[in-house]
Design a protein around this motif. Structure first.
Motif: not given
Length: 457
Positions: A302, A305, A310, A312, A326
């Motif tokens: 986590l 990212l 992106d 998530v 997400a």
């Protein structure tokens, strides 16, 4: 540092006496909070009472007054918990760590200060601090027993060894007994804010597979367009940006051509945590179980990212289904971390039994996954079900990457067989072209990812 205040039962009337000591003040405690979990009789005086009753009967029948008188103190102690008012202890907890961002393997001293903020002395109180499951106690003890006068404070310290991940301490558990020892009360004292120990190892790059949403990001595709990596040249078309015209070729040949680069798009990733009963197996008693490593790995992924564009999401299957759609941004990352720390299915305490129908949760997961979502599955691969789920998601068009903490051992014949079964599951996933990060917990997750990426290249 964290502070918490909590009490353990409803109020008593003016002048009442607590089971946990003589009342000091007759004022009302109207602002106290209930944190009692369990109250039980210890049965401490059961045998003695039987002896006292027998001695009393003998004294009456044999006309021996001294035998009858000898039973009075015992009867008084036995009746004490039933005749006095309800207990209402109030505690304040302050927990500090000497380093909240240590290196892996470093010793971290934890100091706990507990104050009796109530109006009764606590004659027999025992505390157990909520040590995170992945942190082993190296020195001292998280257990402490004492006597506390109103307003007095007790302090104890112990040392834990830092491990990778974000570790939140659980509440302090307090076990309190009255003066007679006949009644025992179990309560918890919450910490607000929570005490958190963070030992991070930078994951250099999260392994992603080719499938992404049509927005700018870091995932390189095979489509031409705007980007960084050269893709091809083509004939100029009206409306092409001037900056992408190949002017050198135009100067040599007089032909207008347009340069295309490989497009970089944002990926949609869902971190799927296996929180079923099989994920709570450990390599040995007292060692962190697979679920603890699942959570630590999810925290690190986590973080990695969160530094990208992106999208998530977070999901878990276990005693109940957990889902976070997400998203992107700091607020979304904070929400995901709170979910990791507080959702019941992500508890570090093993479930009593398997969920009644994990297929329902798997179906719900497939229904909520967007068409372009790929899945990073965190699981120790403890049984065939989770392998089957990974293969099903892959077949349904959701690229899967497995991060599997290896908590197997060779301590017994059964453990060796379980280790062989896990190796077979890893092999079957790789044969289906599903990447598996075989994470040995004694090395950083980032190192394990780099090793796999180098082999694939």
């Amino acid at each position: 540092m964290s502070n918490a205040t909590a009490t353990a039962e409803e109020g008593a009337t003016d002048g009442a006496v607590s089971n946990y000591g003589q009342r000091v003040s007759a004022a009302e405690d109207a602002d106290d909070l209930v944190v009692e979990q369990d109250r039980r009789r210890t049965g401490r005086w059961r045998g003695i009472v039987a002896v006292a009753l027998f001695a009393g009967a003998v004294g009456v029948l044999a006309a021996r007054p001294f035998l009858l008188l000898a039973t009075v103190p015992v009867a008084a102690f036995a009746a004490y918990p039933r005749l006095t008012g309800s207990p209402k202890p109030t505690l304040a907890v302050e927990r500090t760590v000497d380093d909240d961002t240590p290196d892996r393997g470093a010793d971290v001293e934890v100091t706990v200060r507990i104050t009796n903020t109530g109006r009764w002395p606590l004659s027999d109180v025992r505390f157990v601090d909520g040590v995170p499951p992945m942190l082993a106690v190296r020195d001292g003890s998280p257990r402490h027993a004492t006597f506390l006068w109103p307003g007095s404070t007790t302090e104890f310290s112990y040392t834990v060894g830092a491990e990778y991940g974000r570790h939140q301490f659980d509440p302090v558990t307090a076990m309190l007994r009255d003066v007679s020892g006949g009644t025992e009360l179990e309560a918890t004292v919450e910490s607000d804010p929570a005490t958190v120990l963070t030992c991070t190892d930078a994951v250099p790059e999260v392994p992603l597979r080719k499938q992404s949403r049509h927005s700018t990001g870091r995932l390189v595709t095979d489509d031409g367009g705007a980007g960084i990596e050269f893709h091809r040249t083509r004939e100029y078309q009206k409306g092409d940006p001037m900056s992408r015209i190949d002017w050198k070729r135009y100067a040599k040949t007089g032909e207008l051509t347009t340069v295309e680069f490989r497009e970089e798009r944002a990926a949609t990733i869902v971190l799927l945590i296996d929180a079923r009963q099989s994920a709570y197996r450990a390599s040995a008693e007292g060692e962190p179980h697979g679920m603890a490593y699942n959570l630590a790995g999810a925290e690190q992924l986590l973080t990695a990212l969160g530094e990208t564009r992106d999208y998530v999401g977070l999901a878990a299957i276990g005693r109940q289904f957990c889902w976070l759609a997400a998203g992107v941004g700091i607020e979304h990352e904070v929400t995901a971390r709170e979910l990791l720390a507080t959702h019941p299915v992500l508890s570090t305490v093993p479930p009593d039994e398997e969920p009644p129908d994990p297929d329902e949760q798997a179906a719900e997961l497939r229904k909520r996954l967007s068409g372009d979502a790929q899945v990073i599955l965190l699981s120790p691969l403890g049984d065939e079900y989770i392998t089957s789920l990974a293969l099903t998601l892959e077949a349904n068009g959701h690229p899967v990457t497995v991060v599997s903490p290896n908590v197997s051992s060779d301590a017994s014949v059964g453990a060796r067989l379980a280790s062989v079964d896990r190796e077979n599951r890893v092999s079957s996933l790789r044969q289906a072209e599903i990447p598996v990060i075989d994470w040995t917990p004694d090395q950083p997750l980032g190192t394990s990812i780099v090793d796999v990426m180098e082999v694939e290249q």
